[in-house]
Design a protein around this motif. Structure first.
Motif, mmCIF file in Angstrom:
data_model
loop_
_atom_site.group_PDB
_atom_site.id
_atom_site.type_symbol
_atom_site.label_atom_id
_atom_site.label_comp_id
_atom_site.label_asym_id
_atom_site.label_seq_id
_atom_site.Cartn_x
_atom_site.Cartn_y
_atom_site.Cartn_z
ATOM 1 N N LEU A 288 8.984 -12.695 12.167
ATOM 2 C CA LEU A 288 8.151 -11.455 11.998
ATOM 3 C C LEU A 288 6.966 -11.440 12.852
ATOM 4 O O LEU A 288 6.778 -10.219 13.331
ATOM 5 N N PRO B 183 0.815 -1.308 0.155
ATOM 6 C CA PRO B 183 0.087 -0.015 0.031
ATOM 7 C C PRO B 183 0.824 1.315 0.048
ATOM 8 O O PRO B 183 0.166 2.515 0.029
ATOM 9 N N LEU B 184 2.184 1.001 -0.055
ATOM 10 C CA LEU B 184 3.160 2.270 0.154
ATOM 11 C C LEU B 184 3.566 2.968 -1.092
ATOM 12 O O LEU B 184 4.035 3.701 -1.451
ATOM 13 N N ASP C 167 -2.019 0.257 6.957
ATOM 14 C CA ASP C 167 -1.371 1.311 6.015
ATOM 15 C C ASP C 167 -0.207 0.848 5.573
ATOM 16 O O ASP C 167 0.467 1.162 4.280
ATOM 17 N N ARG C 168 0.670 0.025 6.398
ATOM 18 C CA ARG C 168 1.903 -0.406 5.966
ATOM 19 C C ARG C 168 1.964 -1.707 5.215
ATOM 20 O O ARG C 168 2.674 -2.234 4.212
ATOM 21 N N TYR C 169 1.087 -2.753 5.605
ATOM 22 C CA TYR C 169 1.052 -4.093 5.060
ATOM 23 C C TYR C 169 -0.190 -4.495 4.225
ATOM 24 O O TYR C 169 -0.422 -5.538 3.634
ATOM 25 N N VAL D 239 4.258 -14.463 6.897
ATOM 26 C CA VAL D 239 5.139 -15.222 6.486
ATOM 27 C C VAL D 239 4.732 -16.584 6.746
ATOM 28 O O VAL D 239 5.283 -17.657 6.462
ATOM 29 N N ALA E 236 12.197 -1.215 9.578
ATOM 30 C CA ALA E 236 11.658 -1.781 8.361
ATOM 31 C C ALA E 236 10.059 -2.032 8.349
ATOM 32 O O ALA E 236 9.213 -2.124 7.295
ATOM 33 N N ILE E 237 9.338 -2.158 9.640
ATOM 34 C CA ILE E 237 7.885 -2.110 9.488
ATOM 35 C C ILE E 237 7.275 -1.182 9.088
ATOM 36 O O ILE E 237 6.124 -1.226 8.436
ATOM 37 N N ASN E 238 7.767 0.044 9.126
ATOM 38 C CA ASN E 238 7.249 1.274 8.674
ATOM 39 C C ASN E 238 7.348 1.262 6.966
ATOM 40 O O ASN E 238 6.463 1.973 6.366
ATOM 41 N N GLY F 50 6.706 -1.723 5.427
ATOM 42 C CA GLY F 50 5.891 -2.839 5.209
ATOM 43 C C GLY F 50 6.797 -3.985 4.625
ATOM 44 O O GLY F 50 6.283 -4.798 3.772
ATOM 45 N N VAL F 51 7.895 -3.954 5.328
ATOM 46 C CA VAL F 51 8.881 -5.081 4.894
ATOM 47 C C VAL F 51 8.428 -6.414 5.647
ATOM 48 O O VAL F 51 7.995 -6.404 6.969
ATOM 49 N N TYR F 52 8.240 -7.503 4.963
ATOM 50 C CA TYR F 52 7.843 -8.816 5.804
ATOM 51 C C TYR F 52 8.656 -9.785 5.449
ATOM 52 O O TYR F 52 8.607 -11.048 5.689
#
Lengths: 180, 144
Positions: free
Chosen positions: B64, A35-36, B91-93, B51, A131-133, A135-137
């Protein structure tokens, strides 16, 4: 006449379902759209891996098109990707910034000195909170950032020369065009 | 003999009911305020571990999931509302991180689908019943 149409209905419904599931077979549920895309790079400040006294912030990404590549020494796919990044860095198309994600500094330094260092700078995110900001997973993930610091594209998974050729280079060219 | 069998069966069934919720994976320190702790525990069941899929961040021992729990824990401690915390993650994921997707145009079919199917089934049922009633009267007339 009306009756035969009614008999056709289940076949039509079945065809619809087959089409639906057929498409589903080729979607990878592990790749989530970000969404970024189209938004500004999140505010961050992280130590540089090799020069911890020099923080890297969102300001470091302003004024030029760049890639931000999330990696870690624990990430197997990153090994393969490292060779691709080295080859791409040699072409000097755009600076590649590394984002060392959930890692150990010594291990990361050893990795770069042994395998080569394609990065203009590396942000060191030891616990992965910053990294959460973004959207890294997972790793590897790669973001394409434009000259205004806006995230324009995200690629999830290891970059290959093919991906760079077909997904990244055309977008980088388009951003260059936009800039002039 | 027969009693023993029934008893052991009952014991097995009861033990299934009494399985404690799996919380062993969470290493965040508990809140001293039980209300906050309750909110935190409810919240971590609302987010998908991206994940591991099909597991909430409360039940997953993935790295995670631990990061997400830490993030949620921090935000609860900072006094953020449930809404704010869910928005932060979405908003992020993306909405996929939420187990309960918001009602919005692209999820109308998802939320309304079951009711739509029920409606179609009811209409079909009414149709069939009416036709059957009609056929019965026709049969009846023929019989007389």
């Amino acid at each position: 006449m009306k009756r035969s149409l009614l008999y056709l209905l289940p076949i039509v419904v079945l065809a619809g379902l087959i089409g639906f599931f057929w498409r589903g077979l080729y979607l990878n549920p592990r790749i989530l759209p970000s969404p970024l895309i189209g938004k500004s790079v999140p505010v961050f400040s992280l130590p540089e891996l090799r020069h911890p006294e020099d923080p890297i912030t969102q300001q470091s990404l302003m004024g030029h098109v760049s890639l931000v590549n999330v990696w870690g020494t624990w990430c197997y796919a990153c090994r393969e990707e490292q060779q691709t990044l080295m080859a791409f860095a040699r072409q000097n198309v755009v600076p590649i910034y590394g984002w060392d994600y959930k890692d150990d500094r010594q291990a990361a330094l050893a990795w770069l000195s042994q395998r080569g260092d394609p990065y203009a700078a590396v942000a060191f995110d030891a616990n992965g909170d910053a990294a959460i900001n973004w959207g890294v997973y997972g790793a590897p993930e790669t973001f394409l950032i434009d000259a205004h610091g806006i995230i324009r594209y995200k690629y999830i998974g290891p970059l290959t020369l093919d991906v760079i050729q077909h997904d990244l280079l055309p977008r980088i060219q388009a951003l260059r065009h936009e800039g002039t | 003999m027969r009693h023993a069998l029934i008893l052991s069966l009952a014991a097995v069934l009861l033990s299934c009911l009494w399985l404690p919720p799996a919380r062993a994976v969470d290493s965040e320190p508990p809140f001293s305020n039980p209300q906050l702790q309750q909110r935190y525990e409810n919240l971590i069941h609302e987010f998908r571990c991206l994940v591991c899929f099909d597991e909430s961040i409360a039940n997953s021992d993935a790295d995670l999931a631990a990061d997400f729990r830490r993030q949620v824990h921090q935000m609860v401690a900072q006094g953020k509302s449930d809404r704010q915390i869910k928005d932060f993650m979405a908003d992020r994921y993306g909405d996929f991180v939420l187990y309960q997707p918001p009602v919005q145009p692209n999820t109308w079919l998802l939320w309304g689908g079951p009711f739509l199917l029920l409606l179609i089934a009811l209409v079909a049922l009414a149709f069939i019943l009416r036709r059957r009633a009609h056929m019965d009267t026709v049969d009846g007339e023929e019989g007389s």
